[in-house]
Design a protein around this motif. Structure first.
Motif, PDB file in Angstrom:
ATOM      1  N   ALA A 152       0.824  -1.209   0.000  1.00 19.76           N
ATOM      2  CA  ALA A 152       0.000   0.000   0.000  1.00 19.76           C
ATOM      3  C   ALA A 152       0.857   1.257   0.000  1.00 19.76           C
ATOM      4  N   GLN A 153       1.858   1.309   0.862  1.00 17.05           N
ATOM      5  CA  GLN A 153       2.670   2.506   0.995  1.00 17.05           C
ATOM      6  C   GLN A 153       3.530   2.746  -0.237  1.00 17.05           C
ATOM      7  N   VAL A 154       4.245   1.707  -0.674  1.00 14.72           N
ATOM      8  CA  VAL A 154       5.098   1.855  -1.853  1.00 14.72           C
ATOM      9  C   VAL A 154       4.252   2.129  -3.094  1.00 14.72           C
ATOM     10  N   GLY A 155       3.137   1.398  -3.223  1.00 10.40           N
ATOM     11  CA  GLY A 155       2.272   1.612  -4.374  1.00 10.40           C
ATOM     12  C   GLY A 155       1.653   3.000  -4.395  1.00 10.40           C
ATOM     13  N   ALA A 156       1.285   3.514  -3.226  1.00  9.84           N
ATOM     14  CA  ALA A 156       0.713   4.860  -3.152  1.00  9.84           C
ATOM     15  C   ALA A 156       1.735   5.911  -3.590  1.00  9.84           C
ATOM     16  N   GLY A 157       2.956   5.762  -3.121  1.00 12.70           N
ATOM     17  CA  GLY A 157       3.995   6.706  -3.511  1.00 12.70           C
ATOM     18  C   GLY A 157       4.303   6.651  -4.988  1.00 12.70           C
ATOM     19  N   ALA A 158       4.367   5.435  -5.548  1.00 15.80           N
ATOM     20  CA  ALA A 158       4.640   5.277  -6.976  1.00 15.80           C
ATOM     21  C   ALA A 158       3.515   5.881  -7.816  1.00 15.80           C
TER      22      ALA A 158
END
Length: 375
Positions: A152-158
Motif C-alpha cells: 500500500a505505501q510503496v504503491g501509493a507513492g509510486a
C-alpha cells in the motif's frame, strides 16, 4: 465547495433493534447527516485525499465532489492479458511505462488476465489503467484497502509520482493514514474529525537499503520475477539488496573478455518494492563498486547493462550516470551461436550441450554503460 450529505432509512422497531436502542440509549439509526466545507474550487491541485474511519462518509463525500460518475470503477475483460486490456487503442510504450511506474514491472504478470492476479497486482493494475486513461477528474474509492501495508505505501507513492506527470485531478478515499507521507497530497480532509489541511509538509519516508555480496543461493527467490529464462551467468559475482532484513533486489556481475569492462545482468526487484526507486539505486551502487575497483579482481571497470524492459530502459536514459551505447531490434543468429557453443564445448572436452544457443528473438535489446558521476 459546500457538501451536505443526508442519508435516511427506515427506523426499525423490531425486537433486536428496540433492545439495542434501549441498551445503548440510541433514539434512532435512520439518519446520517454530514456537512463539510471543502475549499478546493480553485483547481490549483492534482491529488487530494479524504481519509477517515469506516462509516465516516468518505464515499459520500467522493460522490458529492464531482458526481457519482467520477468514481473510478474499471471493468476488466475476462480472458485478456493485462497488457492488452489497458488502453487497447493506446501506445504500447505508454502502457508498459504506466505498469512500471506503479510498480507492476514483473513482465510475466502482464501476460495474465486481471482476474487471476493477486490483490496487490490487481491494485497496481488498476492504478496503471487509471494513469493510462488519464481522466481529467477521478475519484478512487477504497484506495489501498485490500493490500498489505508494505504494498500500500510503496504503491501509493509510486502512483502519486506517476499521476503528477499528467495534468488531471484525483481524489483518493482511504481509511489508512499511513499512506499520506508517501503520497504527499495537495490537500487532506479527515472525514472523522472534519479537519481540512492544505499541503503536506512532512518528509517522505526514508528507505534504508543494505547491499550484500553473495552467490546464487538467493536467486531462486528472484527468478520467477525475471522476464527471461536463461542459464546462470558464468563466473558471476552476485549482489542482493535488503531492507530491514527482507530480500528486495538481486543483480549479477561478470567480466567481459579482456577484463576491461564488466557486465551486469539478472536484475530483479521484488514486486512489493517495485516503484519505490530501489532498483536503479541498487544497480548504481553495485556498478559504482566495480568502477572503483571494489571487486574480487581489484580492478576498476565500467559496467555494461542490457535490457529489453521498456520501463527500465527509459529509467536508465533519464539517469545521468548512464549512457546508451546500443539498441538492437533482433538478437544474433541463434543457429550460428549454437554451432559456436558446440565447437567450444568440443574443444574443451565438455561433451554435447544439446541445442543451447542465444539469439533468434525479435526483442529490442538496449545497451547502457555506467559512467558514474564523472569525478
Amino acid at each position: 465547495m459546500k457538501i451536505a450529505i443526508r442519508h435516511q432509512c427506515d427506523d426499525f422497531d423490531s425486537y433486536r433493534a428496540s433492545r439495542v436502542k434501549s441498551l445503548f440509549n440510541v433514539d434512532s439509526g435512520a439518519n446520517f447527516n454530514l456537512d463539510i466545507d471543502l475549499p478546493i474550487d480553485a483547481n490549483d491541485w492534482q491529488i487530494g485525499v479524504v481519509v477517515g474511519p469506516s462509516g465516516s462518509g468518505k464515499t459520500s463525500i467522493g460522490s458529492a465532489i464531482w458526481g457519482d460518475g467520477a468514481i473510478y470503477r474499471p471493468t476488466w475483460p475476462a480472458n485478456t492479458p493485462v497488457i492488452e486490456a489497458i488502453a487497447p487503442a493506446g501506445s504500447f510504450d505508454d502502457v508498459t511505462s504506466a505498469l512500471s511506474s506503479v510498480g507492476l514491472g514483473s513482465v510475466p504478470t502482464w501476460l495474465r488476465p486481471y482476474a487471476v492476479l493477486s490483490n496487490g497486482e490487481q491494485f497496481r493494475a488498476n492504478l496503471a489503467r487509471l494513469i493510462s486513461e488519464a481522466p481529467e477528474r477521478a475519484v478512487l474509492d477504497e484506495f489501498t484497502s485490500v493490500v498489505d501495508r508494505q504494498i500500500a505505501q510503496v504503491g501509493a507513492g509510486a502512483f502519486a509520482k506517476a499521476w503528477r506527470r499528467g495534468k488531471g485531478q484525483i481524489v483518493l478515499l482511504s481509511c489508512h493514514y499511513d499512506i499520506l507521507d508517501w503520497i504527499k497530497p495537495d490537500w487532506v480532509l479527515d472525514s472523522g474529525t472534519g479537519e481540512f489541511s492544505r499541503g503536506w509538509d512532512r518528509p517522505s519516508p526514508r528507505i534504508d537499503v543494505q547491499l550484500w555480496q553473495t552467490d546464487w543461493r538467493h536467486w531462486p527467490r528472484f527468478e520467477p520475477h525475471h522476464y527471461l529464462k536463461m542459464p546462470k551467468m558464468i563466473a558471476a559475482t552476485n549482489y542482493v539488496a535488503t531492507v530491514d532484513g527482507h530480500l528486495v533486489g538481486h543483480v549479477g556481475v561478470s567480466t567481459r573478455p579482456g577484463m576491461i569492462e564488466a557486465r551486469a545482468s539478472r536484475l530483479v526487484i521484488m514486486p512489493e518494492w517495485q516503484g519505490a526507486g530501489v532498483g536503479i539505486r541498487f544497480l548504481d551502487a553495485v556498478c559504482d563498486l566495480w568502477a572503483r575497483g571494489e571487486n574480487r579482481y581489484g580492478k576498476p571497470m565500467r559496467t555494461l547493462f542490457h535490457t529489453s524492459h521498456p520501463g527500465l530502459a527509459a529509467a536508465l536514459r533519464r539517469n545521468p550516470r548512464w549512457t546508451q551505447v546500443s539498441a538492437n531490434l533482433v538478437g544474433a543468429d541463434k543457429v550460428r551461436c549454437m554451432k559456436s557453443m558446440a565447437k567450444s564445448a568440443e574443444r574443451s572436452g565438455a561433451g554435447a550441450i544439446g541445442k543451447a544457443g542465444y539469439g533468434g528473438h525479435f526483442r529490442a535489446v538496449q545497451g547502457f554503460r555506467y559512467m558514474g558521476d564523472g569525478d
